[in-house]
Design a protein around this motif. Sequence first.
Motif, PDB file in Angstrom:
ATOM      1  N   TYR A 103      14.508  87.729  10.352  1.00 47.05           N
ATOM      2  CA  TYR A 103      14.980  86.397  10.683  1.00 47.05           C
ATOM      3  C   TYR A 103      15.499  85.713   9.428  1.00 47.05           C
ATOM      4  O   TYR A 103      14.904  85.816   8.362  1.00 47.05           O
ATOM      5  CB  TYR A 103      13.847  85.568  11.287  1.00 47.05           C
ATOM      6  CG  TYR A 103      13.384  86.072  12.631  1.00 47.05           C
ATOM      7  CD1 TYR A 103      14.036  85.694  13.787  1.00 47.05           C
ATOM      8  CD2 TYR A 103      12.299  86.928  12.733  1.00 47.05           C
ATOM      9  CE1 TYR A 103      13.623  86.161  15.025  1.00 47.05           C
ATOM     10  CE2 TYR A 103      11.874  87.396  13.963  1.00 47.05           C
ATOM     11  CZ  TYR A 103      12.538  87.008  15.109  1.00 47.05           C
ATOM     12  OH  TYR A 103      12.131  87.468  16.323  1.00 47.05           O
ATOM     13  N   LYS A 104      16.587  84.993   9.554  1.00 42.72           N
ATOM     14  CA  LYS A 104      17.206  84.323   8.404  1.00 42.72           C
ATOM     15  C   LYS A 104      16.683  82.902   8.224  1.00 42.72           C
ATOM     16  O   LYS A 104      16.527  82.437   7.110  1.00 42.72           O
ATOM     17  CB  LYS A 104      18.728  84.274   8.567  1.00 42.72           C
ATOM     18  CG  LYS A 104      19.369  85.627   8.674  1.00 42.72           C
ATOM     19  CD  LYS A 104      19.483  86.267   7.328  1.00 42.72           C
ATOM     20  CE  LYS A 104      20.218  87.580   7.453  1.00 42.72           C
ATOM     21  NZ  LYS A 104      19.826  88.544   6.474  1.00 42.72           N
ATOM     22  N   SER A 105      16.462  82.198   9.315  1.00 42.96           N
ATOM     23  CA  SER A 105      16.076  80.788   9.249  1.00 42.96           C
ATOM     24  C   SER A 105      14.894  80.539  10.183  1.00 42.96           C
ATOM     25  O   SER A 105      15.018  80.652  11.396  1.00 42.96           O
ATOM     26  CB  SER A 105      17.269  79.909   9.651  1.00 42.96           C
ATOM     27  OG  SER A 105      16.928  78.549   9.572  1.00 42.96           O
ATOM     28  N   ILE A 106      13.761  80.191   9.577  1.00 45.07           N
ATOM     29  CA  ILE A 106      12.517  79.996  10.321  1.00 45.07           C
ATOM     30  C   ILE A 106      12.033  78.570  10.111  1.00 45.07           C
ATOM     31  O   ILE A 106      11.904  78.119   8.970  1.00 45.07           O
ATOM     32  CB  ILE A 106      11.437  80.984   9.829  1.00 45.07           C
ATOM     33  CG1 ILE A 106      11.911  82.418  10.054  1.00 45.07           C
ATOM     34  CG2 ILE A 106      10.092  80.719  10.503  1.00 45.07           C
ATOM     35  CD1 ILE A 106      11.136  83.459   9.271  1.00 45.07           C
ATOM     36  N   ASP A 140      16.500  80.754  13.772  1.00 45.52           N
ATOM     37  CA  ASP A 140      16.301  81.932  14.611  1.00 45.52           C
ATOM     38  C   ASP A 140      15.007  81.847  15.401  1.00 45.52           C
ATOM     39  O   ASP A 140      14.897  82.405  16.486  1.00 45.52           O
ATOM     40  CB  ASP A 140      16.247  83.192  13.737  1.00 45.52           C
ATOM     41  CG  ASP A 140      17.539  83.402  12.972  1.00 45.52           C
ATOM     42  OD1 ASP A 140      18.605  83.415  13.617  1.00 45.52           O
ATOM     43  OD2 ASP A 140      17.477  83.525  11.732  1.00 45.52           O
ATOM     44  N   VAL A 141      14.006  81.161  14.835  1.00 45.80           N
ATOM     45  CA  VAL A 141      12.685  81.103  15.461  1.00 45.80           C
ATOM     46  C   VAL A 141      11.910  79.910  14.912  1.00 45.80           C
ATOM     47  O   VAL A 141      12.164  79.447  13.805  1.00 45.80           O
ATOM     48  CB  VAL A 141      11.907  82.431  15.224  1.00 45.80           C
ATOM     49  CG1 VAL A 141      11.566  82.615  13.757  1.00 45.80           C
ATOM     50  CG2 VAL A 141      10.677  82.540  16.092  1.00 45.80           C
ATOM     51  N   GLY A 183      14.718  85.947   4.674  1.00 46.83           N
ATOM     52  CA  GLY A 183      14.657  84.726   5.462  1.00 46.83           C
ATOM     53  C   GLY A 183      14.176  83.522   4.658  1.00 46.83           C
ATOM     54  O   GLY A 183      13.519  83.658   3.632  1.00 46.83           O
ATOM     55  N   LEU A 202       7.875  87.360   9.260  1.00 47.48           N
ATOM     56  CA  LEU A 202       9.187  87.269   9.905  1.00 47.48           C
ATOM     57  C   LEU A 202      10.316  87.066   8.896  1.00 47.48           C
ATOM     58  O   LEU A 202      11.462  87.411   9.155  1.00 47.48           O
ATOM     59  CB  LEU A 202       9.189  86.129  10.928  1.00 47.48           C
ATOM     60  CG  LEU A 202       8.259  86.315  12.134  1.00 47.48           C
ATOM     61  CD1 LEU A 202       8.296  85.076  13.011  1.00 47.48           C
ATOM     62  CD2 LEU A 202       8.620  87.555  12.921  1.00 47.48           C
TER      63      LEU A 202
END
Length: 142
Positions: free
Chosen positions: A2-5, A107-108, A32, A27
């Motif tokens: 994931y790039k952006s959490i 992303d999440v 990320g 993640l």
Amino acid sequence: MYKSIIMPVDVFDMELSEKAIRHAEFLAQSDGIIHLLHVVPGSAHLSLYRFAADIRRFEEHIQNEAQARLQTMLSHFSLPPERLKTHVRVGSVRDVVNEMAEELHADVVVIGSRNPSMSTHLLGSNASNIVSHAHVPVLVIR
């Protein structure tokens, strides 16, 4: 992965956040970025004319304290500091998380949650509110 959490945290109740840190780090393994977010409840309904300045000062104090606690929280992560961002916003947790997810193309969302109790069932919780209204996947950690 994931790039952006986005990781919503309550800096005044760090126990919930501690559980979620390792999951968010997992993640974000490759490259990320974790966005730690504390939301200060808005007090627009309290801003009566004669108390407006006091309320603004109080909100500013809370925001500064939240930012300081977020900075302290960064030491709990094993990721490099450039992959951790802190944000303090005012509003409802559910709405701010959704706005930020859209703004950052998240992303999440990773959020810590308590086990359900009678008060959670009666009043709801931030985690369940976020899950119900999110436009991105949400990982709830217990």
